[in-house]
Design a protein around this motif. Structure first.
Motif, PDB file in Angstrom:
ATOM      1  N   LEU A  92       0.849  -1.190   0.000  1.00 39.77           N
ATOM      2  CA  LEU A  92       0.000   0.000   0.000  1.00 39.77           C
ATOM      3  C   LEU A  92       0.879   1.232   0.000  1.00 39.77           C
ATOM      4  O   LEU A  92       1.717   1.411   0.879  1.00 39.77           O
ATOM      5  N   GLU A  93       0.708   2.095  -0.988  1.00 35.57           N
ATOM      6  CA  GLU A  93       1.541   3.281  -1.137  1.00 35.57           C
ATOM      7  C   GLU A  93       0.929   4.530  -0.512  1.00 35.57           C
ATOM      8  O   GLU A  93       1.616   5.532  -0.350  1.00 35.57           O
ATOM      9  N   LEU A  94      -0.381   4.492  -0.148  1.00 36.02           N
ATOM     10  CA  LEU A  94      -1.024   5.670   0.424  1.00 36.02           C
ATOM     11  C   LEU A  94      -0.568   5.868   1.862  1.00 36.02           C
ATOM     12  O   LEU A  94      -0.347   4.889   2.588  1.00 36.02           O
ATOM     13  N   PRO A  95      -0.440   7.143   2.301  1.00 37.43           N
ATOM     14  CA  PRO A  95      -0.090   7.368   3.715  1.00 37.43           C
ATOM     15  C   PRO A  95      -1.225   6.943   4.631  1.00 37.43           C
ATOM     16  O   PRO A  95      -2.404   7.115   4.310  1.00 37.43           O
ATOM     17  N   VAL A  96      -0.863   6.379   5.761  1.00 35.41           N
ATOM     18  CA  VAL A  96      -1.848   5.900   6.735  1.00 35.41           C
ATOM     19  C   VAL A  96      -1.594   6.587   8.069  1.00 35.41           C
ATOM     20  O   VAL A  96      -0.483   6.545   8.597  1.00 35.41           O
ATOM     21  N   THR A  97      -2.665   7.273   8.610  1.00 36.27           N
ATOM     22  CA  THR A  97      -2.569   7.928   9.916  1.00 36.27           C
ATOM     23  C   THR A  97      -3.873   7.752  10.650  1.00 36.27           C
ATOM     24  O   THR A  97      -4.917   7.453  10.052  1.00 36.27           O
ATOM     25  N   ALA A  98      -3.815   7.928  11.994  1.00 31.61           N
ATOM     26  CA  ALA A  98      -5.052   7.920  12.783  1.00 31.61           C
ATOM     27  C   ALA A  98      -5.828   9.194  12.459  1.00 31.61           C
ATOM     28  O   ALA A  98      -5.257  10.274  12.311  1.00 31.61           O
ATOM     29  N   ALA A  99      -7.133   9.078  12.320  1.00 28.14           N
ATOM     30  CA  ALA A  99      -7.972  10.235  11.999  1.00 28.14           C
ATOM     31  C   ALA A  99      -7.793  11.306  13.052  1.00 28.14           C
ATOM     32  O   ALA A  99      -7.725  11.028  14.251  1.00 28.14           O
ATOM     33  N   GLY A 100      -7.645  12.552  12.628  1.00 32.41           N
ATOM     34  CA  GLY A 100      -7.477  13.664  13.568  1.00 32.41           C
ATOM     35  C   GLY A 100      -6.037  14.070  13.731  1.00 32.41           C
ATOM     36  O   GLY A 100      -5.755  15.162  14.219  1.00 32.41           O
ATOM     37  N   GLU A 101      -5.081  13.211  13.358  1.00 34.05           N
ATOM     38  CA  GLU A 101      -3.654  13.584  13.444  1.00 34.05           C
ATOM     39  C   GLU A 101      -3.308  14.513  12.309  1.00 34.05           C
ATOM     40  O   GLU A 101      -3.788  14.374  11.180  1.00 34.05           O
ATOM     41  N   ASP A 102      -2.511  15.522  12.608  1.00 36.87           N
ATOM     42  CA  ASP A 102      -2.029  16.411  11.537  1.00 36.87           C
ATOM     43  C   ASP A 102      -0.977  15.680  10.735  1.00 36.87           C
ATOM     44  O   ASP A 102      -0.058  15.092  11.288  1.00 36.87           O
ATOM     45  N   ARG A 103      -1.150  15.769   9.420  1.00 37.81           N
ATOM     46  CA  ARG A 103      -0.163  15.105   8.568  1.00 37.81           C
ATOM     47  C   ARG A 103       0.972  16.077   8.263  1.00 37.81           C
ATOM     48  O   ARG A 103       0.720  17.204   7.850  1.00 37.81           O
TER      49      ARG A 103
END
Length: 837
Positions: A92-103
């Motif tokens: 998977l090439e898309l960035p993955v973060t917890a919702a609400g975290e600033d990227r």
């Protein structure tokens, strides 16, 4: 986490919903499960095998179902969202973060850390016994792997590359680090390597794509140690792919074993040497401190629990290890023969090592089953020219210089420049060892040398190669003779001393096959034998070569032959030395070799010492030839001879001046001559009756000579010190020195013990053993007559006179008839006087 941001998408795993801008997207159940696994492994490879097991647990499904579900995800997420790692899986090439975290901005994001793989344990090889004597190398290899992504572990056949690589792998795995082992011996095609690595990693690649490209994609963010064993057979084919792999995959480290480095920029090389062996005699308890001996002991003990290393067998075990070059494979195979043969027979049969050293039973790796197989495998990887060069180098009995080797290799097909290059390639392949000296010298391990000689013999080329080498060595010795007089002693010995084993082998070969070459080698070798204190061997080789003389030989070669004889026999066998020196002088005069003529005349004068007329005639003729501009070593030889003649004539003042002049000449070029002149000054002081001065100079000189290696000069000094101590009444110290000179003579050369017999008679008198003293004098007279000694030396005369005085004072009759019948030799006589019988 309940809500996960995947690129611009929002994933709610608990509700099984994927949305974009608040709008739920349609996604099948299998595709959603697949997305969850990819998100869990975001940024790193998810293998096909793992995806199928997670998405279709406990079901047998067609592998084609997986690409179909991936296609469904791509239609929703976008074509570039999921990357195919050809043959291995997906990422998977898309960035993955917890919702609400600033990227964070893209440029500020840290690179993902390498992700460790889980490697199936079945691909790790079993350790083959304990690793002995390699702790330091193991630590150095592990440290090198920390600095370098590609490390080549290089060494000759049987040195233990595979075994130490196994240990590195096992220790890495025990630290829960991903590790995989790939043996290249089983591969018949270099194209199989990528799939073999993939298999070791639990991955598989289809045949229709480039395996290394697929591996690079799969391992791009992985952390793993790859150990590739036996790379030499595929060296050229794998160099570029391996270099590319470590460049593209920052977490991949490669340790490879090979007999030759890859020769690429990204490579570090660790050369594995043989196990350390004792260089000389050691005690049994110390012998096991040497790794080679300890390995032999451990393996012999494993083969026979009754085996022990003791004072009875440790010297033989050490010699076996030395003759096997400290090679672990050879030592292990030899130790396995101990139960059947015992240590003594094993040592006797080492010349037949290729038939002897075989592993009973089936070896895990055929290369390690016999010593011959290991060497043959290495030999098969050489080109035809490299094989020819290795075979010809086998004729060298010792180490060799590069230029000498090139001359022996070169022929109508190989020029000197190519020969030098071939030696370098053999060094790279670990079949020739470079010695750490400057300029470098090279040597074949003894086992490789035996193999090379067998190849020459099998092709019927051995005689020709030996003749070429002997002729090359003669050229070298002729050059050494020319340089001997003018070159500094230390430099000369450094340049030529290491050739001694090759010279010995050449003389031995030529003596049975080429009389002219044998005589020439013997004659030109005398400076080498002289400077290495090999008088005994030089005299023994006279018997080997004198029978080869003929009128067909050149006068120059005959002259140098007789010059060698005179040098070795000087002051030992006086009559033969005179005969040889006279012949050499006449022949060198015919040839116009003025310096050699001078040297021979001085030898003739020295050995006529005592016959004043003959001695002075030869010396006077030599002085007429002498030139002040001659090399200092030659002038020192003349001054030493002049001093000895003056001492015999009783002109001690002039003798001292001559010896001092010899010291002055010698200090600039020859330590041996400077020491000899100093010892002559000790003799002069004794003859003058100045025992204090003699001991004041002699004692520190004796300490220096004890560690100098100048055994001939040391022996002369010990006799004089022994004599001075006796005359000074220091009998206890004299006895110690007498024991030292006797031990040195017995160990190295008893031919000059006769010079100590009058001193031994004095010692016997001091002990009140007049019958022994009488026998000593009789033995001294017989020895002098047998050697053609014209007159006793002044110190001998002084001691003899003192002994006769004591006889007269003690009024002790001697049974001369019994003494004459006894016929004691010099060694037995000295032992009797010292109370060693």
């Amino acid at each position: 986490m309940d809500r996960i941001r995947v690129g611009n998408f929002e994933l709610l795993p608990s509700e099984r919903v994927l949305s974009l801008d608040g709008r739920a997207l349609e996604l099948g159940a299998r595709a959603f499960d697949l997305l969850l696994v990819l998100v869990e492994h975001h940024g790193r490879l998810a293998t096909k095998h793992m995806l199928i097991e997670r998405v279709w647990p406990r079901l047998v499904v067609d592998e084609n179902n997986l690409p179909a579900q991936i296609a469904s995800l791509r239609r929703v997420l976008g074509a570039g969202a999921i990357r195919t790692v050809a043959g291995f899986g997906y990422r998977l090439e898309l960035p993955v973060t917890a919702a609400g975290e600033d990227r964070a901005p893209a440029e500020a994001r840290a690179e993902p850390l390498p992700i460790p793989l889980t490697i199936p344990r079945r691909v790790w090889p079993q350790r083959l016994g304990s690793l002995i004597g390699r702790d330091q190398e193991l630590q150095q290899i592990q440290e090198a792997l920390g600095r370098s992504a590609l490390l080549s572990l290089v060494g000759p056949p049987g040195v233990g590359k595979t075994r130490i690589a196994q240990e590195v792998l096992a220790r890495n795995a025990e630290a829960n680090a991903a590790s995989a082992w790939v043996s290249l011996q089983a591969l018949s095609d270099t194209r199989q390597l990528a799939s073999a690595i993939g298999l070791a990693l639990g991955l598989s690649a289809p045949d229709e794509i480039d395996g290394f490209d697929a591996l690079s994609e799969a391992l791009e963010r992985a952390s793993v140690l790859l150990v590739l064993d036996g790379v030499e057979g595929m060296r050229d084919a794998v160099s570029a792919p391996l270099a590319s792999l470590v460049m593209r995959c920052g977490g991949v480290r490669i340790l490879l074993t090979s007999q030759v480095p890859l020769g690429i920029a990204s490579e570090s090389v660790f050369r594995l040497s043989a196990l350390q062996v004792p260089e000389g005699p050691v005690k049994a308890e110390e012998a096991r401190g040497y790794p080679a001996v300890e390995l032999f002991f451990q393996r012999a003990k494993a083969a026979d629990q009754r085996f022990e290393l003791s004072t009875l067998n440790q010297a033989q075990v050490a010699e076996i290890c030395r003759r096997l070059d400290g090679n672990p494979l050879a030592i292990e195979l030899a130790a396995a023969r101990v139960p059947a043969l015992g240590v003594s027979v094993l040592l006797e049969r080492l010349n037949d090592r290729f038939r002897l050293l075989r592993l009973s039973g089936q070896a895990a790796d055929p290369r390690h089953s016999t010593l011959l197989t290991a060497i043959e495998w290495s030999y098969s990887l050489l080109g035809v020219a490299e094989q020819r060069a290795l075979d010809r180098l086998g004729v060298f009995a010792g180490s060799f210089a590069l230029a000498t080797a090139a001359r022996c290799i070169a022929d109508e097909d190989i020029d000197t420049a190519e020969a030098i290059d071939l030696v370098g390639r053999l060094v790279d392949r670990s079949l020739v060892t470079v010695q750490p000296v400057e300029p470098p010298r090279y040597v074949l391990p003894e086992t490789v040398r035996h193999f090379a000689l067998s190849r020459l013999a099998a092709r019927g080329e051995l005689e020709r190669a030996q003749q070429r080498t002997a002729a090359t060595l003669l050229q070298l010795l002729d050059t050494a003779c020319e340089e001997y007089w003018s070159l500094d002693e230390a430099i000369w010995l450094h340049r030529y001393g290491a050739e001694i084993d090759n010279v010995r082998a050449a003389i031995d070969w030529a003596a049975g096959r080429d009389a002219e070459l044998a005589v020439a080698l013997y004659g030109s070798a005398w400076p080498l034998f002289l400077e290495m204190d090999l008088y005994v061997e030089g005299r023994a080789r006279y018997e080997q070569t004198v029978v080869l003389l003929s009128d067909a030989l050149s006068r120059a070669r005959l002259a140098r032959f007789w010059e060698a004889v005179a040098t070795y026999d000087s002051t030992r066998q006086w009559d033969r030395a005179r005969y040889a020196a006279e012949l050499a002088a006449a022949m060198h005069a015919e040839c116009g070799n003025v310096r050699a003529h001078y040297y021979d005349l001085m030898l003739l004068a020295l050995n006529w010492r005592g016959d004043d007329a003959a001695a002075h005639a030869a010396a006077d003729e030599a002085r007429q030839l002498e030139e002040p501009a001659w090399p200092a070593r030659l002038l020192a030889h003349g001054a030493l001879t002049e001093g000895a003649l003056l001492v015999s004539h009783g002109d001690l003042v002039a003798a001292r001046a001559a010896y001092q002049r010899a010291v002055k000449f010698a200090l600039s070029i020859s330590e041996r001559q400077a020491l000899a002149a100093s010892v002559s000054l000790v003799e002069l002081d004794i003859a003058c009756g100045d025992l204090h001065a003699a001991l004041q100079l002699g004692r520190p000189l004796a300490m220096r000579l004890r560690h100098s290696g100048k055994r001939e000069t040391r022996f002369e000094l010990l006799i004089l010190t022994f004599s001075a101590l006796l005359l000074a009444g220091e009998t206890s110290d004299a006895r110690v020195v007498g024991g030292e000179l006797y031990a040195l003579a017995v160990r190295l050369d008893t031919s000059k013990l006769y010079l100590a017999l009058n001193a031994m008679a004095y010692l016997a008198c001091a002990d009140g053993r007049f019958d022994v003293a009488t026998r000593m004098l009789a033995c001294a007279d017989r020895a002098g007559d047998a050697r053609g000694q014209p007159r006793r030396r002044p110190v001998e005369e002084l001691l003899r006179a003192e002994v006769l005085k004591r006889f007269a004072l003690a009024s002790v009759p001697a049974d001369q008839a019994a003494i004459e019948r006894e016929q004691l030799d010099e060694t037995a006589a000295c032992a009797l006087a010292l109370g060693l019988n």
